[in-house]
Write an enzyme that holds these catalytic residues in place. Structure first.
Site, PDB file in Angstrom:
ATOM      1  N   LYS A 116       0.844  -1.200   0.000  1.00  0.00           N
ATOM      2  CA  LYS A 116       0.000   0.000   0.000  1.00  0.00           C
ATOM      3  C   LYS A 116       0.882   1.254   0.000  1.00  0.00           C
ATOM      4  O   LYS A 116       2.094   1.170   0.238  1.00  0.00           O
ATOM      5  CB  LYS A 116      -0.919  -0.015   1.223  1.00  0.00           C
ATOM      6  N   ARG A 139     -10.579  -0.167  14.561  1.00  0.00           N
ATOM      7  CA  ARG A 139     -10.245   0.660  13.416  1.00  0.00           C
ATOM      8  C   ARG A 139     -11.034   0.174  12.194  1.00  0.00           C
ATOM      9  O   ARG A 139     -11.854   0.882  11.658  1.00  0.00           O
ATOM     10  CB  ARG A 139      -8.734   0.607  13.170  1.00  0.00           C
ATOM     11  N   MET A 166      12.000  24.309   2.574  1.00  0.00           N
ATOM     12  CA  MET A 166      11.213  23.505   1.639  1.00  0.00           C
ATOM     13  C   MET A 166      12.086  22.635   0.739  1.00  0.00           C
ATOM     14  O   MET A 166      11.787  21.467   0.512  1.00  0.00           O
ATOM     15  CB  MET A 166      10.320  24.421   0.792  1.00  0.00           C
ATOM     16  N   TYR A 169      16.298  30.313   8.082  1.00  0.00           N
ATOM     17  CA  TYR A 169      15.087  30.984   8.577  1.00  0.00           C
ATOM     18  C   TYR A 169      15.109  31.093  10.090  1.00  0.00           C
ATOM     19  O   TYR A 169      15.465  30.140  10.787  1.00  0.00           O
ATOM     20  CB  TYR A 169      13.849  30.189   8.168  1.00  0.00           C
TER      21      TYR A 169
HETATM   22  C1  LIG Z   1      -0.297  -1.723   6.899  1.00  0.00           C
HETATM   23  C2  LIG Z   1      -0.909  -3.008   7.281  1.00  0.00           C
HETATM   24  C3  LIG Z   1      -0.139  -4.188   7.304  1.00  0.00           C
HETATM   25  C4  LIG Z   1       1.374  -4.183   7.195  1.00  0.00           C
HETATM   26  O1  LIG Z   1       1.889  -3.746   8.422  1.00  0.00           O
HETATM   27  P1  LIG Z   1       3.453  -3.627   8.727  1.00  0.00           P
HETATM   28  O2  LIG Z   1       3.497  -3.188  10.133  1.00  0.00           O
HETATM   29  O3  LIG Z   1       3.964  -2.589   7.799  1.00  0.00           O
HETATM   30  O4  LIG Z   1       4.070  -4.951   8.494  1.00  0.00           O
HETATM   31  C5  LIG Z   1      -0.794  -5.385   7.493  1.00  0.00           C
HETATM   32  N1  LIG Z   1      -2.138  -5.433   7.704  1.00  0.00           N
HETATM   33  C6  LIG Z   1      -2.900  -4.317   7.737  1.00  0.00           C
HETATM   34  C7  LIG Z   1      -4.353  -4.433   7.972  1.00  0.00           C
HETATM   35  C8  LIG Z   1      -2.317  -3.067   7.539  1.00  0.00           C
HETATM   36  O5  LIG Z   1      -3.072  -1.968   7.586  1.00  0.00           O
END
Ligand SMILES: *Cc1c(COP(=O)(O)O)cnc(C)c1O
Length: 345
Positions: A33, A128, A290, A242
């Site tokens: 992802k 979640r 930046m 800055y």
């Molecule tokens: C992001 C995620 C993972 C991977 O988690 P890592 O800690 O990066 O190994 C696995 N399962 C779900 C549901 C996630 O949101």
């Protein structure tokens, strides 16, 4: 050229996947992802597929559709956010497997794509994503009749091996899924490292593949070199950047490197993280701006062509610590401006 060079070691990525795979007796997937944790989902996934990974996970259907184009037909692609309104066409055409999170999603999926594979995400206490007990007891008979491909849940505290939440969630997950005869996936990187009770049929590591905590044995995957644009001498009392936040106390030489908060080098790194010339650390001074960072190279005795902010002496977790964040955020913040150079085949 003033573009920073982000080197991605695909052989190290592959070695991390193999090592994590070797820790379990079950199948090992891969989470790609957020554009493969910032490193390029297509590139990362193609390498892992070559290594033998067959199941890939993304957060959103659009990511899944792009990944399908990059990987072709032979792998399975799961979507953590399930089947959202507007996702049907993508799920259907890219043959994605949504992890359904609610009764509402279940109904949407069965109505829109009755014969299309799906998995179910269960909530075991993280609150979640996923169905809670009450939803699951209501939905299970209908869902099980349609043969879910997978049941999954996610650990909230797996990066702390001794955290009581781990065992608690495992217990809930077993109570919700034991005896149903459906393959299960419970663990990301942290859970995988907790041992075989947590493995079930499929693990889904993300961060460990990319060289991050809690997989402390991981091989580093990224290196980031920032070109030096200009060097100058400062007299004691002169200030840098800055807000005049740094003042020279001795005759100093300052290098200005190309890369800043627009490139994911967080402003909270100001004055915190050194940059490296081979073995030698050079303190960043003044504020990260930046596009630029200023670095005290007085003790170096030479003007280097570039300085390294992610490398052998400072990995993503170390840099994250300097910024007061986690390796995940450093990786996924890496900007588009870098020249991304993949090595390994
Ligand atoms: C992001 C995620 C993972 C991977 O988690 P890592 O800690 O990066 O190994 C696995 N399962 C779900 C549901 C996630 O949101």
């Amino acid at each position: 050229m003033s573009t920073g060079a982000l080197s991605i070691d695909l052989d190290a990525l592959a070695a991390n996947w193999r090592a994590l795979d070797a820790m379990t007796a079950c199948e090992t997937g891969a989470v790609v992802k957020a554009n493969g944790y910032g490193l390029g989902a297509g590139r990362v996934a193609r390498r892992l597929a070559k290594e033998g990974a067959r199941r890939f996970f993304v957060a959103q259907a659009e990511e899944g559709a792009a990944l399908r184009k990059a990987l072709g037909a032979t792998v399975e692609i799961f979507v953590f956010s399930g089947h959202m309104d507007g996702d049907t066409k993508l799920i259907d055409e890219a043959r994605l497997v949504p992890m359904l999170n609610s009764i509402e999603q279940l109904a949407r999926h069965f109505e829109a794509l009755p014969d299309h594979p799906f998995g179910i995400q269960l909530d075991t206490g993280m609150n979640r994503l996923g169905m809670e007990w009450a939803d699951w007891s209501e939905a299970a008979p209908i869902a099980l009749e349609r043969n879910p491909a997978w049941l999954m849940s996610h650990l909230a505290c797996a990066d702390e091996a001794d955290h009581p939440m781990n065992g608690y969630q495992l217990d809930i997950f077993r109570q919700m899924t034991d005896g149903l005869g459906v393959p299960r996936s419970f663990s990301a990187t942290g859970g995988l490292l907790l041992g075989s009770d947590y493995h079930f049929e499929l693990t889904r590591p993300g961060i460990g593949l990319y060289g991050g905590h809690p997989y402390s044995e991981a091989r580093p995957v990224v290196r980031l070199d920032l070109p030096v644009v200009q060097c100058r001498d400062l007299a004691p009392g002169e200030v840098v950047g800055y807000g005049n936040s740094w003042q020279a106390e001795r005759p100093s030489r300052i290098a200005t490197v190309s890369g800043g908060y627009a490139d994911g080098l967080l402003r909270s790194l100001s004055g915190k993280a050194p940059l490296w010339h081979d073995e030698q650390a050079c303190p960043a001074v003044g504020r990260v701006s930046m596009d630029l960072i200023t670095v005290d190279i007085t003790d170096l005795g030479e003007d280097p062509p570039y300085l390294t902010i992610l490398g052998p002496h400072q990995g993503v977790d170390r840099l994250a610590e300097c910024a007061g964040t986690i390796g995940y955020e450093i990786l996924t913040s890496l900007g588009d401006r870098y020249l991304r150079l993949a090595s390994g085949s």
